[in-house]
Motif scaffolding. Structure first.
Motif, PDB file in Angstrom:
ATOM      1  N   UNK A 163     -48.542  89.190  13.573  1.00  0.00           N
ATOM      2  CA  UNK A 163     -47.618  87.834  13.329  1.00  0.00           C
ATOM      3  C   UNK A 163     -48.610  87.004  12.023  1.00  0.00           C
ATOM      4  N   UNK A 164     -47.282  86.826  11.494  1.00  0.00           N
ATOM      5  CA  UNK A 164     -48.159  85.790  11.132  1.00  0.00           C
ATOM      6  C   UNK A 164     -49.033  84.222  10.945  1.00  0.00           C
ATOM      7  N   UNK A 165     -47.217  83.754  11.838  1.00  0.00           N
ATOM      8  CA  UNK A 165     -47.358  82.828  12.595  1.00  0.00           C
ATOM      9  C   UNK A 165     -46.228  82.638  13.430  1.00  0.00           C
ATOM     10  N   UNK A 166     -45.862  81.459  14.340  1.00  0.00           N
ATOM     11  CA  UNK A 166     -45.273  82.063  15.620  1.00  0.00           C
ATOM     12  C   UNK A 166     -43.770  80.364  15.696  1.00  0.00           C
ATOM     13  N   UNK A 167     -43.019  79.533  15.352  1.00  0.00           N
ATOM     14  CA  UNK A 167     -42.914  78.214  15.854  1.00  0.00           C
ATOM     15  C   UNK A 167     -41.594  78.708  16.806  1.00  0.00           C
ATOM     16  N   UNK A 168     -41.970  76.986  17.089  1.00  0.00           N
ATOM     17  CA  UNK A 168     -40.851  77.195  18.392  1.00  0.00           C
ATOM     18  C   UNK A 168     -40.173  75.549  18.864  1.00  0.00           C
ATOM     19  N   UNK A 169     -38.905  75.675  18.595  1.00  0.00           N
ATOM     20  CA  UNK A 169     -37.688  74.411  18.968  1.00  0.00           C
ATOM     21  C   UNK A 169     -37.388  74.388  20.397  1.00  0.00           C
ATOM     22  N   UNK A 170     -38.066  72.929  21.181  1.00  0.00           N
ATOM     23  CA  UNK A 170     -38.082  73.035  22.538  1.00  0.00           C
ATOM     24  C   UNK A 170     -38.096  74.033  23.506  1.00  0.00           C
ATOM     25  N   UNK A 171     -38.888  74.471  22.997  1.00  0.00           N
ATOM     26  CA  UNK A 171     -39.421  75.956  24.351  1.00  0.00           C
ATOM     27  C   UNK A 171     -39.530  75.819  25.707  1.00  0.00           C
ATOM     28  N   UNK A 172     -38.701  77.225  25.878  1.00  0.00           N
ATOM     29  CA  UNK A 172     -38.940  76.551  27.655  1.00  0.00           C
ATOM     30  C   UNK A 172     -40.084  78.022  27.636  1.00  0.00           C
ATOM     31  N   UNK A 173     -41.323  77.239  28.298  1.00  0.00           N
ATOM     32  CA  UNK A 173     -42.573  78.023  27.982  1.00  0.00           C
ATOM     33  C   UNK A 173     -42.776  78.050  30.087  1.00  0.00           C
ATOM     34  N   UNK A 174     -42.015  77.595  30.779  1.00  0.00           N
ATOM     35  CA  UNK A 174     -42.504  77.359  32.418  1.00  0.00           C
ATOM     36  C   UNK A 174     -41.290  77.512  33.513  1.00  0.00           C
ATOM     37  N   UNK A 265     -31.476  65.147  21.064  1.00  0.00           N
ATOM     38  CA  UNK A 265     -30.971  66.042  21.843  1.00  0.00           C
ATOM     39  C   UNK A 265     -31.927  67.575  21.251  1.00  0.00           C
ATOM     40  N   UNK A 266     -31.882  67.584  22.621  1.00  0.00           N
ATOM     41  CA  UNK A 266     -32.333  69.761  22.892  1.00  0.00           C
ATOM     42  C   UNK A 266     -32.518  70.730  21.725  1.00  0.00           C
ATOM     43  N   UNK A 267     -33.443  70.894  21.385  1.00  0.00           N
ATOM     44  CA  UNK A 267     -33.212  72.455  20.349  1.00  0.00           C
ATOM     45  C   UNK A 267     -32.391  72.198  18.931  1.00  0.00           C
ATOM     46  N   UNK A 268     -32.623  69.508  18.726  1.00  0.00           N
ATOM     47  CA  UNK A 268     -31.771  69.505  17.603  1.00  0.00           C
ATOM     48  C   UNK A 268     -32.104  70.296  16.010  1.00  0.00           C
ATOM     49  N   UNK A 269     -32.667  70.809  16.072  1.00  0.00           N
ATOM     50  CA  UNK A 269     -32.449  71.721  14.520  1.00  0.00           C
ATOM     51  C   UNK A 269     -30.789  72.313  14.737  1.00  0.00           C
ATOM     52  N   UNK A 270     -30.314  72.926  15.599  1.00  0.00           N
ATOM     53  CA  UNK A 270     -29.146  73.318  15.743  1.00  0.00           C
ATOM     54  C   UNK A 270     -27.996  72.747  15.254  1.00  0.00           C
ATOM     55  N   UNK A 271     -28.471  71.268  15.108  1.00  0.00           N
ATOM     56  CA  UNK A 271     -27.284  70.695  14.124  1.00  0.00           C
ATOM     57  C   UNK A 271     -27.781  69.692  12.938  1.00  0.00           C
ATOM     58  N   UNK A 272     -28.110  71.225  12.542  1.00  0.00           N
ATOM     59  CA  UNK A 272     -29.019  70.948  10.581  1.00  0.00           C
ATOM     60  C   UNK A 272     -28.073  70.259   9.649  1.00  0.00           C
ATOM     61  N   UNK A 273     -26.569  70.537  10.233  1.00  0.00           N
ATOM     62  CA  UNK A 273     -25.360  70.581   9.447  1.00  0.00           C
ATOM     63  C   UNK A 273     -24.572  68.854   9.100  1.00  0.00           C
ATOM     64  N   UNK A 274     -25.259  68.245   9.865  1.00  0.00           N
ATOM     65  CA  UNK A 274     -24.482  66.640   9.622  1.00  0.00           C
ATOM     66  C   UNK A 274     -25.747  66.375  11.150  1.00  0.00           C
ATOM     67  N   UNK A 275     -26.486  66.149  11.260  1.00  0.00           N
ATOM     68  CA  UNK A 275     -27.369  65.458  11.685  1.00  0.00           C
ATOM     69  C   UNK A 275     -28.697  65.501  10.862  1.00  0.00           C
ATOM     70  N   UNK A 276     -29.814  64.454  10.553  1.00  0.00           N
ATOM     71  CA  UNK A 276     -30.160  64.059   9.400  1.00  0.00           C
ATOM     72  C   UNK A 276     -31.807  63.570   9.834  1.00  0.00           C
ATOM     73  N   UNK A 277     -31.920  63.997  11.197  1.00  0.00           N
ATOM     74  CA  UNK A 277     -33.085  63.914  12.125  1.00  0.00           C
ATOM     75  C   UNK A 277     -33.638  65.368  11.914  1.00  0.00           C
ATOM     76  N   UNK A 278     -32.546  66.547  11.795  1.00  0.00           N
ATOM     77  CA  UNK A 278     -32.930  68.167  12.091  1.00  0.00           C
ATOM     78  C   UNK A 278     -33.188  68.401  10.705  1.00  0.00           C
ATOM     79  N   UNK A 279     -31.864  67.670   9.535  1.00  0.00           N
ATOM     80  CA  UNK A 279     -32.754  68.322   8.175  1.00  0.00           C
ATOM     81  C   UNK A 279     -34.259  68.250   8.346  1.00  0.00           C
ATOM     82  N   UNK A 280     -34.836  66.570   8.635  1.00  0.00           N
ATOM     83  CA  UNK A 280     -36.196  66.066   8.449  1.00  0.00           C
ATOM     84  C   UNK A 280     -37.154  67.106   9.021  1.00  0.00           C
ATOM     85  N   UNK A 281     -36.728  67.718  10.239  1.00  0.00           N
ATOM     86  CA  UNK A 281     -37.586  68.420  11.245  1.00  0.00           C
ATOM     87  C   UNK A 281     -37.878  70.439  10.254  1.00  0.00           C
ATOM     88  N   UNK A 282     -36.782  70.706   9.842  1.00  0.00           N
ATOM     89  CA  UNK A 282     -37.182  71.135   9.066  1.00  0.00           C
ATOM     90  C   UNK A 282     -37.687  71.515   7.815  1.00  0.00           C
TER      91      UNK A 282
END
Length: 299
Positions: A163-174, A265-282
């Motif tokens: 792949x060109x690259x990979x990204x993850x929000x709050x990943x479960x890696x262990x 909160x965990x995986x906060x970009x899910x709340x991008x419809x109303x959470x300003x911090x999620x929109x900033x992350x995206x």
């Protein structure tokens, strides 16, 4: 930090976290997540989603600009829940923000289909996209973020197009849950109850080794990996899953972008419809994805 963040954290702590702590039926959890997502996570009207299997896996697709790479997005949900319904709003926002097409597969879920069903399905979709001539970006959140990283490692292990690259929000890696933050942030995490971590392992990895790199990418080999973008909150109990993953990637010579957010909160970009911090992350992710696409187009 926004007032919305404070209200969301309180709501999650007093409603969702207790519900997750006491729920016993994974199928009921799955239905509840789908139902709540229909209310909370809405894709903009007019988006022309289409459903079609790819690589033998059901998937939701969204077209992008001609010749654009495809975002292969792997949804979260502790490997027992989540679907295109719960995640298509977020995945579509990421794809459109970065000028990508979208493929959102519905990989098989536990307990009906335990490990290694999920990585097998994700790899089958990746292979099918590559066979169709697409350039691919891997992404995901929570368990899906860990799955994206484990799939990346498996692609590197076997060789062939990456792949060109990979990204993850709050990943479960262990899936051994050995990070210090599992203990240290058990109280500050407003969404996930630490008391359920062994249930996840029992459902997804019955009788299997949690250190298997296909399940826990923290233990995988990432030599030769493309750029990786990771983010987590400093109050979630999976914080060290991101910190240790970033350190392992850097040790392998990978170009890593690591962003640790404050009190979200965990995986906060899910709340991008109303959470300003999620929109900033995206927006930050948009810039990273656009640089990936530009670099690949110039090669």
């Amino acid at each position: 930090m926004s007032l919305t963040r404070r209200i969301l954290n309180l709501w999650l702590r007093w409603t969702e976290k207790p519900m997750l702590a006491r729920a016993q039926d994974p199928l009921a959890l799955r239905r509840a997540f789908d139902r709540k997502a229909g209310l909370l996570f809405r894709a903009p009207r007019g988006m022309a989603f289409r459903r079609a299997p790819i690589g033998g896996v059901p998937a939701t697709h969204l077209s992008g600009p001609t010749g654009a790479p495809v975002l292969l997005y792997l949804h979260g949900g502790a490997f027992i829940m989540g679907s295109a319904r719960t995640h298509r709003a977020l995945a579509a926002r990421i794809a459109t923000g970065a000028g990508l097409a979208l493929c959102l597969p519905e990989y098989r879920l536990a307990p009906e289909h335990p490990f290694p069903a999920a990585p097998e399905d994700a790899l089958a979709v990746f292979d099918a996209l590559v066979a169709q001539g697409h350039r691919v970006v891997l992404g995901g959140d929570s368990a899906g973020g860990g799955l994206a990283l484990s799939v990346l490692a498996e692609i590197l292990r076997r060789g062939g197009p990456a792949p060109l690259g990979a990204f993850a929000f709050s990943p479960l890696t262990d899936l051994g849950f050995s990070g210090a933050s599992v203990r240290d942030n058990a109280g500050s995490d407003v969404l996930l109850p630490v008391s359920r971590i062994h249930d996840i392992v029992d459902l997804y990895l019955p009788g299997q080794d949690p250190a298997d790199p296909r399940a826990s990418p923290l233990f995988a080999d990432f030599n030769g990996a493309p750029p990786v973008w990771l983010t987590a909150s400093d109050t979630e109990f999976l914080l060290d899953d991101t910190r240790r993953m970033a350190a392992r990637l850097r040790a392998a010579g990978v170009d890593v972008t690591e962003r640790i957010a404050r009190d979200l909160p965990h995986a906060w970009p899910l709340f991008h419809g109303f959470l300003p911090e999620a929109r900033q992350t995206l927006k930050a992710l948009d810039g990273w994805l656009n640089s990936l696409s530009s670099s690949s187009a110039g090669n």
